[in-house]
Design an enzyme around this catalytic site. Sequence first.
Site, PDB file in Angstrom:
ATOM      1  CB  SER A 227      -0.971   0.000   1.175  1.00  7.49           C
ATOM      2  OG  SER A 227      -0.301   0.153   2.392  1.00  7.49           O
ATOM      3  CG  ASN A 228       3.612   2.693   2.923  1.00 10.56           C
ATOM      4  OD1 ASN A 228       3.387   3.873   3.147  1.00 10.56           O
ATOM      5  ND2 ASN A 228       3.437   1.749   3.831  1.00 10.56           N
TER       6      ASN A 228
ATOM      7  CB  ILE B 257      18.498  -6.593   7.627  1.00 13.30           C
ATOM      8  CG1 ILE B 257      17.390  -6.662   8.676  1.00 13.30           C
ATOM      9  CG2 ILE B 257      19.562  -5.584   8.038  1.00 13.30           C
ATOM     10  CD1 ILE B 257      17.790  -7.403   9.935  1.00 13.30           C
TER      11      ILE B 257
ATOM     12  CG  HIS C 116       9.571   1.258  11.999  1.00 11.22           C
ATOM     13  ND1 HIS C 116       9.729  -0.097  11.819  1.00 11.22           N
ATOM     14  CD2 HIS C 116       9.307   1.440  13.318  1.00 11.22           C
ATOM     15  CE1 HIS C 116       9.574  -0.714  12.978  1.00 11.22           C
ATOM     16  NE2 HIS C 116       9.328   0.198  13.893  1.00 11.22           N
TER      17      HIS C 116
ATOM     18  N   GLY D 224      22.110   0.053  11.180  1.00 13.17           N
ATOM     19  CA  GLY D 224      21.310  -0.518  12.268  1.00 13.17           C
ATOM     20  C   GLY D 224      19.911  -0.873  11.781  1.00 13.17           C
TER      21      GLY D 224
ATOM     22  CG  ASP E  86      13.344  -0.234  11.987  1.00 20.55           C
ATOM     23  OD1 ASP E  86      13.368  -0.123  10.741  1.00 20.55           O
ATOM     24  OD2 ASP E  86      12.777  -1.180  12.561  1.00 20.55           O
TER      25      ASP E  86
HETATM   26  C1  GAR Z   1       3.725  -0.812   6.823  1.00 21.80           C
HETATM   27  O1  GAR Z   1       2.958  -0.577   7.964  1.00 21.80           O
HETATM   28  C2  GAR Z   1       5.177  -0.494   7.078  1.00 21.80           C
HETATM   29  O2  GAR Z   1       5.361   0.628   7.905  1.00 21.80           O
HETATM   30  C3  GAR Z   1       5.635  -1.743   7.758  1.00 21.80           C
HETATM   31  O3  GAR Z   1       5.016  -2.792   7.047  1.00 21.80           O
HETATM   32  C4  GAR Z   1       3.796  -2.306   6.500  1.00 21.80           C
HETATM   33  C5  GAR Z   1       3.833  -2.560   5.016  1.00 21.80           C
HETATM   34  O4  GAR Z   1       2.586  -2.249   4.445  1.00 21.80           O
HETATM   35  N1  GAR Z   1       7.060  -1.869   7.718  1.00 21.80           N
HETATM   36  C6  GAR Z   1       7.751  -2.473   8.656  1.00 21.80           C
HETATM   37  O5  GAR Z   1       7.248  -2.988   9.634  1.00 21.80           O
HETATM   38  C7  GAR Z   1       9.238  -2.532   8.398  1.00 21.80           C
HETATM   39  N2  GAR Z   1       9.937  -2.753   9.616  1.00 21.80           N
HETATM   40  P1  GAR Z   1       2.457  -2.096   2.880  1.00 21.80           P
HETATM   41  O6  GAR Z   1       3.082  -3.352   2.262  1.00 21.80           O
HETATM   42  O7  GAR Z   1       0.980  -2.038   2.641  1.00 21.80           O
HETATM   43  O8  GAR Z   1       3.187  -0.839   2.470  1.00 21.80           O
END
Ligand code: GAR
Length: 207
Positions: free
Chosen positions: A17-18, A98, A115, A149, A151
Site C-alpha cells: 500500500s505504501n 535487512i 516504519h 542498524g 530502524d
Molecule cells: C507498513 O505498515 C510499514 O510501515 C511496515 O510494514 C507495512 C507494510 O505495508 N514496515 C515495517 O514494519 C518494516 N519494519 P504495505 O506493504 O501495505 O506498504
Amino acid sequence: MRQGRVPIGMLASGRGSNVQAILDAAAENGFPGDVAVVLSDREDAPALDRARRAGVDAIHVDPLRKGARLAPTAEERILAELERRRVHLLALAGFMRILSPRFLDAFPGPVLNIHPSLLPAFPGLHAQRRALDHGVKIAGCTVHHVDRGIDTGPIIAQAAVPVIEGDDEATLAKRILAKEHAIYPEAIRAVLSASVADTRREGSIDE
Ligand code: GAR
C-alpha cells in the site's frame, strides 16, 4: 520515466500500500521523482502487481536464503537492476529483509524506510502490537534514512495518531497506515528537492 524526474527504486515484500501511495504521488504533476522499478524478495507480493498495473517494471529477486538477510548475489542483482535504471533514491516499503553494509555502501543515493512507530520507540517487528502492549497513548510512523542498524537512521518525517480505547493491533495499524501514505511521498519529495538543491549549489546542474 518523465523527463526531469529522478528515478526512484522501491523494495517491498508484501501488500504494497505504501508502494501504491508513492506510485499515486508520482502520477501527479510536480512530483520530483518517478518510480522506475519495484523489486521484491517474494514472487507473490501484491506490491509487484501494483507496479505492473501502473506500467512500472516489477521484478522478483530470489533472496537465495531464509531469514532476515539476502544472499550477496541477490543483493548484487538488486544493485544491478537499480544501476541499469540510474535509480537515485531507494525507498523501502514493507521490505522485511535487512540490507547489508556492503549493499548500503555500494548504492550511490539515499535509502529511505518507513516504519510503523514513532522511532526511536519500537524498532523491529510488530511495532504496533508492542506499542499497545506498553500502553502508549500516542502512536505513529516514521520515515528515516537507512543506516547499518535496524530502524536507527536519521529521521526525515513523522506523524502521530492517538491510541483509542478498545484499539487492537489491526485498528491501530490501519490508523497509522493512513498517515504512512501521507508522509512517505512528502518525505521523498523533500529529500529529492534537497538533493537537487545541493547539486545546483555544487554547480553540476545548469539552471
Ligand atoms: C507498513 O505498515 C510499514 O510501515 C511496515 O510494514 C507495512 C507494510 O505495508 N514496515 C515495517 O514494519 C518494516 N519494519 P504495505 O506493504 O501495505 O506498504
